[in-house]
Design a protein around this motif. Structure first.
Motif, PDB file in Angstrom:
ATOM      1  N   ASP A 198      23.318  41.840  44.905  1.00 41.92           N
ATOM      2  CA  ASP A 198      24.253  40.852  44.353  1.00 41.92           C
ATOM      3  C   ASP A 198      23.684  39.437  44.362  1.00 41.92           C
ATOM      4  O   ASP A 198      24.370  38.464  44.693  1.00 41.92           O
ATOM      5  N   VAL A 199      22.437  39.339  43.959  1.00 40.75           N
ATOM      6  CA  VAL A 199      21.811  38.027  43.797  1.00 40.75           C
ATOM      7  C   VAL A 199      20.667  38.193  42.805  1.00 40.75           C
ATOM      8  O   VAL A 199      20.086  39.268  42.686  1.00 40.75           O
ATOM      9  N   GLY A 200      20.384  37.117  42.086  1.00 40.40           N
ATOM     10  CA  GLY A 200      19.303  37.150  41.113  1.00 40.40           C
ATOM     11  C   GLY A 200      18.713  35.773  40.911  1.00 40.40           C
ATOM     12  O   GLY A 200      18.997  34.844  41.688  1.00 40.40           O
ATOM     13  N   PRO A 201      17.934  35.589  39.860  1.00 42.64           N
ATOM     14  CA  PRO A 201      17.259  34.305  39.641  1.00 42.64           C
ATOM     15  C   PRO A 201      18.167  33.199  39.120  1.00 42.64           C
ATOM     16  O   PRO A 201      17.705  32.068  38.955  1.00 42.64           O
ATOM     17  N   PHE A 202      19.437  33.512  38.867  1.00 42.89           N
ATOM     18  CA  PHE A 202      20.378  32.474  38.442  1.00 42.89           C
ATOM     19  C   PHE A 202      21.680  32.642  39.206  1.00 42.89           C
ATOM     20  O   PHE A 202      22.243  33.742  39.266  1.00 42.89           O
ATOM     21  N   ILE A 203      22.150  31.532  39.804  1.00 43.25           N
ATOM     22  CA  ILE A 203      23.421  31.525  40.533  1.00 43.25           C
ATOM     23  C   ILE A 203      24.274  30.417  39.940  1.00 43.25           C
ATOM     24  O   ILE A 203      23.877  29.245  39.939  1.00 43.25           O
ATOM     25  N   PRO A 204      25.442  30.749  39.403  1.00 41.08           N
ATOM     26  CA  PRO A 204      26.250  29.731  38.729  1.00 41.08           C
ATOM     27  C   PRO A 204      26.900  28.752  39.695  1.00 41.08           C
ATOM     28  O   PRO A 204      27.218  29.096  40.841  1.00 41.08           O
ATOM     29  N   LYS A 249       5.708  40.718  41.370  1.00 45.01           N
ATOM     30  CA  LYS A 249       5.045  41.888  40.810  1.00 45.01           C
ATOM     31  C   LYS A 249       5.644  43.200  41.310  1.00 45.01           C
ATOM     32  O   LYS A 249       5.428  44.259  40.716  1.00 45.01           O
ATOM     33  N   ALA A 250       6.391  43.152  42.412  1.00 49.50           N
ATOM     34  CA  ALA A 250       6.968  44.365  42.978  1.00 49.50           C
ATOM     35  C   ALA A 250       8.075  44.897  42.074  1.00 49.50           C
ATOM     36  O   ALA A 250       8.811  44.114  41.454  1.00 49.50           O
ATOM     37  N   PRO A 251       8.236  46.207  41.974  1.00 48.80           N
ATOM     38  CA  PRO A 251       9.390  46.766  41.268  1.00 48.80           C
ATOM     39  C   PRO A 251      10.690  46.271  41.901  1.00 48.80           C
ATOM     40  O   PRO A 251      10.773  46.097  43.122  1.00 48.80           O
ATOM     41  N   VAL A 252      11.703  46.048  41.066  1.00 48.81           N
ATOM     42  CA  VAL A 252      12.963  45.461  41.529  1.00 48.81           C
ATOM     43  C   VAL A 252      14.131  46.370  41.159  1.00 48.81           C
ATOM     44  O   VAL A 252      14.231  46.846  40.022  1.00 48.81           O
ATOM     45  N   LEU A 253      15.006  46.583  42.119  1.00 49.67           N
ATOM     46  CA  LEU A 253      16.323  47.183  41.876  1.00 49.67           C
ATOM     47  C   LEU A 253      17.353  46.117  42.185  1.00 49.67           C
ATOM     48  O   LEU A 253      17.382  45.582  43.299  1.00 49.67           O
ATOM     49  N   VAL A 254      18.191  45.792  41.214  1.00 43.34           N
ATOM     50  CA  VAL A 254      19.248  44.812  41.446  1.00 43.34           C
ATOM     51  C   VAL A 254      20.587  45.543  41.489  1.00 43.34           C
ATOM     52  O   VAL A 254      20.918  46.332  40.601  1.00 43.34           O
ATOM     53  N   ILE A 255      21.328  45.322  42.568  1.00 46.17           N
ATOM     54  CA  ILE A 255      22.652  45.914  42.760  1.00 46.17           C
ATOM     55  C   ILE A 255      23.683  44.815  42.532  1.00 46.17           C
ATOM     56  O   ILE A 255      23.550  43.711  43.067  1.00 46.17           O
ATOM     57  N   ARG A 256      24.698  45.119  41.746  1.00 45.71           N
ATOM     58  CA  ARG A 256      25.733  44.115  41.448  1.00 45.71           C
ATOM     59  C   ARG A 256      27.112  44.676  41.755  1.00 45.71           C
ATOM     60  O   ARG A 256      27.432  45.812  41.410  1.00 45.71           O
ATOM     61  N   GLY A 257      27.931  43.860  42.429  1.00 45.39           N
ATOM     62  CA  GLY A 257      29.343  44.167  42.510  1.00 45.39           C
ATOM     63  C   GLY A 257      29.981  43.898  41.155  1.00 45.39           C
ATOM     64  O   GLY A 257      29.788  42.823  40.582  1.00 45.39           O
ATOM     65  N   ALA A 258      30.715  44.857  40.630  1.00 45.52           N
ATOM     66  CA  ALA A 258      31.227  44.750  39.264  1.00 45.52           C
ATOM     67  C   ALA A 258      32.078  43.498  39.045  1.00 45.52           C
ATOM     68  O   ALA A 258      32.187  43.005  37.918  1.00 45.52           O
ATOM     69  N   GLU A 259      32.669  42.971  40.111  1.00 44.75           N
ATOM     70  CA  GLU A 259      33.532  41.803  39.989  1.00 44.75           C
ATOM     71  C   GLU A 259      32.893  40.549  40.587  1.00 44.75           C
ATOM     72  O   GLU A 259      33.581  39.544  40.835  1.00 44.75           O
ATOM     73  N   SER A 260      31.590  40.572  40.792  1.00 42.75           N
ATOM     74  CA  SER A 260      30.903  39.448  41.431  1.00 42.75           C
ATOM     75  C   SER A 260      30.938  38.194  40.570  1.00 42.75           C
ATOM     76  O   SER A 260      30.732  38.255  39.349  1.00 42.75           O
ATOM     77  N   ASP A 261      31.171  37.048  41.226  1.00 39.45           N
ATOM     78  CA  ASP A 261      31.069  35.758  40.539  1.00 39.45           C
ATOM     79  C   ASP A 261      29.726  35.094  40.788  1.00 39.45           C
ATOM     80  O   ASP A 261      29.394  34.093  40.165  1.00 39.45           O
ATOM     81  N   LEU A 262      28.915  35.658  41.706  1.00 44.17           N
ATOM     82  CA  LEU A 262      27.633  35.056  42.043  1.00 44.17           C
ATOM     83  C   LEU A 262      26.493  35.640  41.213  1.00 44.17           C
ATOM     84  O   LEU A 262      25.591  34.916  40.786  1.00 44.17           O
ATOM     85  N   LEU A 263      26.521  36.933  40.969  1.00 41.43           N
ATOM     86  CA  LEU A 263      25.536  37.572  40.106  1.00 41.43           C
ATOM     87  C   LEU A 263      26.247  37.996  38.831  1.00 41.43           C
ATOM     88  O   LEU A 263      27.023  38.959  38.815  1.00 41.43           O
ATOM     89  N   LEU A 264      25.988  37.275  37.756  1.00 42.13           N
ATOM     90  CA  LEU A 264      26.668  37.531  36.493  1.00 42.13           C
ATOM     91  C   LEU A 264      26.040  38.726  35.780  1.00 42.13           C
ATOM     92  O   LEU A 264      24.849  39.004  35.918  1.00 42.13           O
ATOM     93  N   ALA A 265      26.855  39.395  34.961  1.00 41.05           N
ATOM     94  CA  ALA A 265      26.359  40.551  34.211  1.00 41.05           C
ATOM     95  C   ALA A 265      25.216  40.155  33.289  1.00 41.05           C
ATOM     96  O   ALA A 265      24.241  40.899  33.134  1.00 41.05           O
ATOM     97  N   GLU A 266      25.306  38.957  32.689  1.00 41.90           N
ATOM     98  CA  GLU A 266      24.241  38.530  31.779  1.00 41.90           C
ATOM     99  C   GLU A 266      22.931  38.252  32.515  1.00 41.90           C
ATOM    100  O   GLU A 266      21.839  38.426  31.956  1.00 41.90           O
ATOM    101  N   THR A 267      23.030  37.842  33.786  1.00 41.14           N
ATOM    102  CA  THR A 267      21.817  37.661  34.580  1.00 41.14           C
ATOM    103  C   THR A 267      21.136  39.000  34.820  1.00 41.14           C
ATOM    104  O   THR A 267      19.912  39.128  34.706  1.00 41.14           O
ATOM    105  N   VAL A 268      21.929  40.019  35.140  1.00 42.14           N
ATOM    106  CA  VAL A 268      21.380  41.360  35.341  1.00 42.14           C
ATOM    107  C   VAL A 268      20.714  41.849  34.059  1.00 42.14           C
ATOM    108  O   VAL A 268      19.627  42.445  34.092  1.00 42.14           O
TER     109      VAL A 268
END
Length: 277
Positions: A126-132, A222-241
């Motif tokens: 539930d985190v990525g390269p953009f946090i609103p 360079k490492a492979p990435v798995l991003v997990i998102r809570g469907a209702e998260s306000d911190l990790l947006l769907a568009e960021t994923v």
């Protein structure tokens, strides 16, 4: 479960980063790093589940849990956490899988982007390269309220945690009781208090929330990435994923959950295990 610690040098003094570990130290190492006000015991369920094949290490960030508190609130910055965690990586001395929730994921991105990083796979919870800005404002407002003066018993601690961490999930009654037990410490007056240095809030209260853009780091990971998102998260947006997926990341969404998934349910644990094999 075993307890341990590593020393790290910060601001002219050696301090102690505490951790708990699960499994055989000869197995491939997995590091699990928690969020802003949490501690390494959040990962007990996940760590136990992975400990059959991995050596799972769950540190307490500086100022949290059993780790040393820092002498000034201004030191509670991501750069300080990266220094401490870098010492842990050096002590391990082998390639690692990194699983980071929120702040722990931000530290993971910073370390994975460095030259010669030992992080071979990165799980961002539930985190990525953009946090609103709006999510950071919510966190600042919550931290600005300050900690409760104290709790009479664990039931009061649990009630408080259920309220402030309501978006967590999926959480059972046993999960909440576990969180309460490991999120509190006894004060000199006999009351229970939250298990972190209240000064961790100082940099957050002093800053004006703004969008946090870490996309400049992303190409260096360079490492492979798995991003997990809570469907209702306000911190990790769907568009960021979606943007992360374009640049090779795998994704997994936990339904009915906000910020952040607890990583305690069988389906999420199974998805993590498939990724890190």
């Amino acid at each position: 479960m075993e307890r341990g610690d590593v020393p790290y040098l910060l601001n002219g003094a050696f301090r102690r980063l505490a951790y708990v570990s699960f499994g055989n130290p000869d197995n491939p190492p997995v590091i699990c790093v928690h969020g802003l006000t949490r501690n390494g015991r959040d990962f007990d369920v996940l760590a136990q589940a992975l400990s059959d094949a991995y050596f799972v290490i769950c540190p307490d960030l500086p100022g949290r849990g059993a780790s040393d508190w820092l002498p000034e609130g201004g030191l509670y910055q991501p750069a300080s956490y990266v220094v401490a965690l870098g010492h842990l990586l050096a002590a391990i001395g082998r390639p690692v899988v990194w699983i980071g929730t929120s702040l722990g994921g931000m530290c993971g991105m910073a370390l994975a982007a460095t030259e010669g990083s030992p992080i071979r796979q990165l799980v961002l919870n539930d985190v990525g390269p953009f946090i609103p800005r709006a999510a950071l404002a919510r966190i600042r407002d919550y931290m600005a309220l300050g900690d409760p003066p104290g709790f009479a018993d664990l039931a009061e601690v649990e009630a408080y945690l259920r309220r402030v961490h309501a978006p967590f999930g999926p959480m059972t009654d046993a999960d909440w009781a576990h969180m309460a037990r490991h999120s509190s410490r006894a004060g000199a007056d006999g009351l229970l208090r939250l298990h972190y240095d209240p000064a961790i809030a100082e940099p957050i209260r002093a800053s004006e929330p703004a969008d946090t853009d870490l996309w400049a780091l992303w190409p260096a990971i360079k490492a492979p990435v798995l991003v997990i998102r809570g469907a209702e998260s306000d911190l990790l947006l769907a568009e960021t994923v979606e943007q992360m997926e374009v640049s090779r990341a795998e994704s997994y969404v936990v339904p009915g959950v906000g910020h952040a998934p607890s990583l305690t349910d069988e389906a999420t644990i199974a998805r993590i295990r498939r990724f890190i094999v």
